[in-house]
Design an enzyme around this catalytic site. Structure first.
Site, short mmCIF file in Angstrom:
data_model
loop_
_atom_site.label_atom_id
_atom_site.label_comp_id
_atom_site.label_asym_id
_atom_site.label_seq_id
_atom_site.Cartn_x
_atom_site.Cartn_y
_atom_site.Cartn_z
CG HIS A 74 -33.53 -34.90 7.55
ND1 HIS A 74 -33.93 -34.32 8.72
CD2 HIS A 74 -34.48 -34.60 6.64
CE1 HIS A 74 -35.09 -33.71 8.54
NE2 HIS A 74 -35.44 -33.84 7.28
CG ASP A 123 -36.43 -34.34 -1.16
OD1 ASP A 123 -35.96 -33.68 -0.21
OD2 ASP A 123 -37.55 -34.12 -1.65
C1 SDX Z 1 -35.73 -31.91 2.95
O1 SDX Z 1 -35.69 -29.98 7.55
C2 SDX Z 1 -36.56 -30.82 7.00
O2 SDX Z 1 -37.37 -31.42 7.69
C3 SDX Z 1 -36.49 -30.91 5.47
C4 SDX Z 1 -37.41 -31.93 4.81
C5 SDX Z 1 -38.86 -31.57 4.99
O3 SDX Z 1 -39.70 -32.47 4.86
O4 SDX Z 1 -39.16 -30.35 5.11
O5 SDX Z 1 -37.17 -33.22 5.37
C6 SDX Z 1 -37.17 -32.01 3.30
O6 SDX Z 1 -35.24 -30.84 2.72
C7 SDX Z 1 -34.90 -33.17 2.97
C8 SDX Z 1 -33.37 -32.89 2.71
C9 SDX Z 1 -33.20 -32.78 1.18
N1 SDX Z 1 -31.84 -32.36 0.83
C10 SDX Z 1 -30.95 -33.19 0.27
O7 SDX Z 1 -31.16 -34.38 0.04
C11 SDX Z 1 -29.64 -32.49 -0.14
C12 SDX Z 1 -28.44 -33.33 0.31
N2 SDX Z 1 -28.38 -33.33 1.76
C13 SDX Z 1 -27.63 -32.31 2.40
O8 SDX Z 1 -27.25 -31.19 1.73
C14 SDX Z 1 -27.73 -32.26 3.91
O9 SDX Z 1 -27.75 -33.55 4.36
C15 SDX Z 1 -28.89 -31.49 4.50
C16 SDX Z 1 -28.97 -30.11 3.95
C17 SDX Z 1 -30.17 -32.19 4.24
C18 SDX Z 1 -28.67 -31.43 6.01
O10 SDX Z 1 -27.52 -30.69 6.22
P1 SDX Z 1 -27.05 -30.28 7.71
O11 SDX Z 1 -27.99 -30.78 8.73
O12 SDX Z 1 -26.72 -28.82 7.70
O13 SDX Z 1 -25.76 -31.14 7.91
P2 SDX Z 1 -24.33 -30.74 7.42
O14 SDX Z 1 -24.39 -30.11 6.06
O15 SDX Z 1 -23.66 -30.00 8.52
O16 SDX Z 1 -23.69 -32.19 7.24
C19 SDX Z 1 -23.10 -32.86 8.34
C20 SDX Z 1 -21.93 -33.64 7.73
C21 SDX Z 1 -21.00 -32.76 6.90
O17 SDX Z 1 -19.72 -33.35 6.93
P3 SDX Z 1 -18.62 -32.69 7.97
O18 SDX Z 1 -18.49 -31.23 7.62
O19 SDX Z 1 -19.20 -32.92 9.36
O20 SDX Z 1 -17.34 -33.47 7.70
O21 SDX Z 1 -22.46 -34.62 6.81
C22 SDX Z 1 -22.00 -34.32 5.50
C23 SDX Z 1 -21.52 -32.89 5.49
O22 SDX Z 1 -20.51 -32.70 4.50
N3 SDX Z 1 -23.16 -34.49 4.59
C24 SDX Z 1 -23.11 -35.04 3.38
C25 SDX Z 1 -24.43 -35.04 2.92
N4 SDX Z 1 -25.23 -34.50 3.84
C26 SDX Z 1 -24.44 -34.16 4.88
N5 SDX Z 1 -22.08 -35.50 2.66
C27 SDX Z 1 -22.39 -35.99 1.43
N6 SDX Z 1 -23.64 -36.04 0.93
C28 SDX Z 1 -24.69 -35.58 1.63
N7 SDX Z 1 -25.92 -35.62 1.13
#
Ligand code: SDX
Length: 433
Positions: free
Chosen positions: A309, A367
């Protein structure tokens, strides 16, 4: 460092005059540097994805990502999910206070009075293929509401804003349920106003003209909780979309339709559908390590759905409540041995012991379990995000109203860092290589 800063100074290494900016504090959360006057110095900031940028001021919801805290108008989500129904929380989001008994009855009655759709709106559904994704249908039908309910679309008129808010809150369950019925080829079920909000939705989803249908009260209560947990969440992607679209003065139906479109993405509200798809593909605990490995592999675009998140750096409090609701629903349905739920809990356990997830503070989000609960209730995967949109309509209209009620709000128009071609002369086609 004891006292809070009141000013920040930007200095430049080329001797340009430093710029002093005020630091603003809210009721809770991080202070912010007010950069609104930077443009006057012809200086701009760069923050794609708004990683460190507050786009607005709001009184509605507050998240403490470190503590895993979620407050709606100051009330913790745990208490609201335990004691309220969805319309009570919708009232709180819209008006800032929990309703007393009279206010709640009046609000519920006004919402109930708007649950029916204009009869011609049912024709819009018929323009779609039967296998259209419910989110595609909802984007279309909600947007087309501006062609039916244009008598209250003056966004600067508080009464018009309230009437449109009531129409959206009241009609979303009907629109979502009809999107499902249309997929099935079943006749649309009209709302039954003697039922409460969750029961009415379940009636429109699962009843048919051929048989009596009585919503299971345990499942209806669980559904209310699911709606409450999804109601609002600060300036997430879809809420920011609603605000940006609405900032141009666009009508409420167009603004909310844009929010539905943004929510559909798998990185956002589409994650509930994607999480269940991932768990079904994973199939067995023996395959968990393979998926964890892929999630950690930088060369693989795969993400562990339902994890991570932007704001939470600890467990999303909604995920904990959703897991508890999972137990309640599965036990009520005699599915306590549901293999998918067991797989999800084992996946959560393994991920939370893995250094990659621990070091990056990646926890289950709202989710992760929501799809399992809805699937157990007989709701198909394709409807999970539609139900998220149904619930988030309460937050979207509260945030949209808050923005339009602010006399200082401006149209959102971000700047950019231009990295394209410098000015160059036109080349006639005969001279191009
Ligand atoms: C919702 O914003 C809100 O409030 C949203 C929400 C709401 O109620 O409105 O809470 C609802 O959208 C919840 C999130 C649902 N999405 C997912 O479950 C999809 C999987 N999660 C990700 O794609 C990700 O965690 C996000 C999109 C939710 C957040 O992404 P960010 O904040 O842009 O973080 P990032 O992509 O920069 O990740 C930081 C690091 C990265 O690694 P590095 O590049 O630093 O080495 O963490 C890793 C990412 O690769 N990472 C993950 C991961 N999520 C982040 N690695 C593996 N699996 C994951 N799920």
């Amino acid at each position: 460092m004891s006292t809070k800063p009141t000013k920040a100074t930007i200095t430049f290494d080329n001797g340009a005059k430093p710029i002093e900016l005020p630091v603003l504090s809210g009721t809770a959360g991080n202070d912010v540097i007010d950069i609104r006057t930077l443009g006057k110095h012809d200086v701009y900031t760069y923050d794609p994805g708004f990683m460190a940028t507050a786009a607005c001021q709001s009184n509605i919801t507050y998240i403490d990502g470190e503590k895993g805290l979620l407050l709606h108008r100051g009330y913790p989500i745990e208490q609201l999910a335990e004691h309220c129904d969805f319309l009570e929380v919708s009232y709180l989001l819209m008006y800032g206070e929990l309703p007393n008994a009279t206010q709640k009855a009046e609000f519920t009655s006004r919402i109930t009075g708007h649950t029916m759709l204009h009869d011609q709106l049912s024709n819009i559904f018929r323009g779609f293929r039967r296998d259209a994704h419910p989110m595609a249908v909802m984007i279309g039908v909600v947007g087309s509401m501006s062609a039916f309910y244009f008598d209250s679309m003056d966004v600067y008129n508080p009464e018009h804003r309230e009437t449109s808010a009531f129409r959206l809150l009241a009609k979303m369950p009907t629109i979502a349920a009809w999107s499902y019925k249309y997929n099935l080829g079943h006749p649309f079920m009209h709302p039954k106003n003697k039922l409460n909000y969750a029961e009415n939705f379940m009636h429109m989803m699962f009843a048919t003209p051929c048989e009596e249908y009585t919503p299971n009260p345990i499942l209806a209560r669980a559904f209310e909780k699911i709606l409450i947990l999804h109601a609002d969440h600060e300036q997430n992607a879809s809420t920011s979309t609603v605000r940006l679209v609405g900032s141009s003065g666009a009508n409420p139906f167009a603004s909310i339709s844009a929010g539905i479109a943004s929510l559909w993405g798998p990185a956002h509200g589409g994650a509930n559908e994607a999480t269940l798809k991932m768990l079904e593909e994973m199939g067995d605990v023996s395959r968990i390590d393979q998926f964890i490995k892929r999630a950690k592999d930088k060369t693989d675009s795969f993400r562990l759905m339902g994890f991570g998140h932007r704001v939470y750096r600890s467990m999303d409090p909604r995920a904990s409540i959703m897991q508890k609701t999972c137990y309640e629903v599965l036990n009520e349905l005699g599915l306590h041995d549901d293999p998918i739920f067991k797989l999800a809990m084992q996946l959560e356990k393994i991920a939370l012991e893995d250094d990659y997830f621990v070091s990056k503070k990646l926890y289950p989000n709202v989710d992760f379990y929501s799809g399992i609960v809805m699937r157990a209730m007989g709701i198909p995967n394709s409807m999970f995000t539609a139900i998220f949109a149904l619930a988030r309509t309460a937050g979207w209209i509260a945030q949209w109203s808050e923005m339009n009620a602010d006399p200082e709000h401006k149209i959102g128009r971000p700047r950019q860092l231009y990295t394209g071609e410098a000015r160059r002369e036109f080349v006639p086609i005969g001279k191009r290589t």
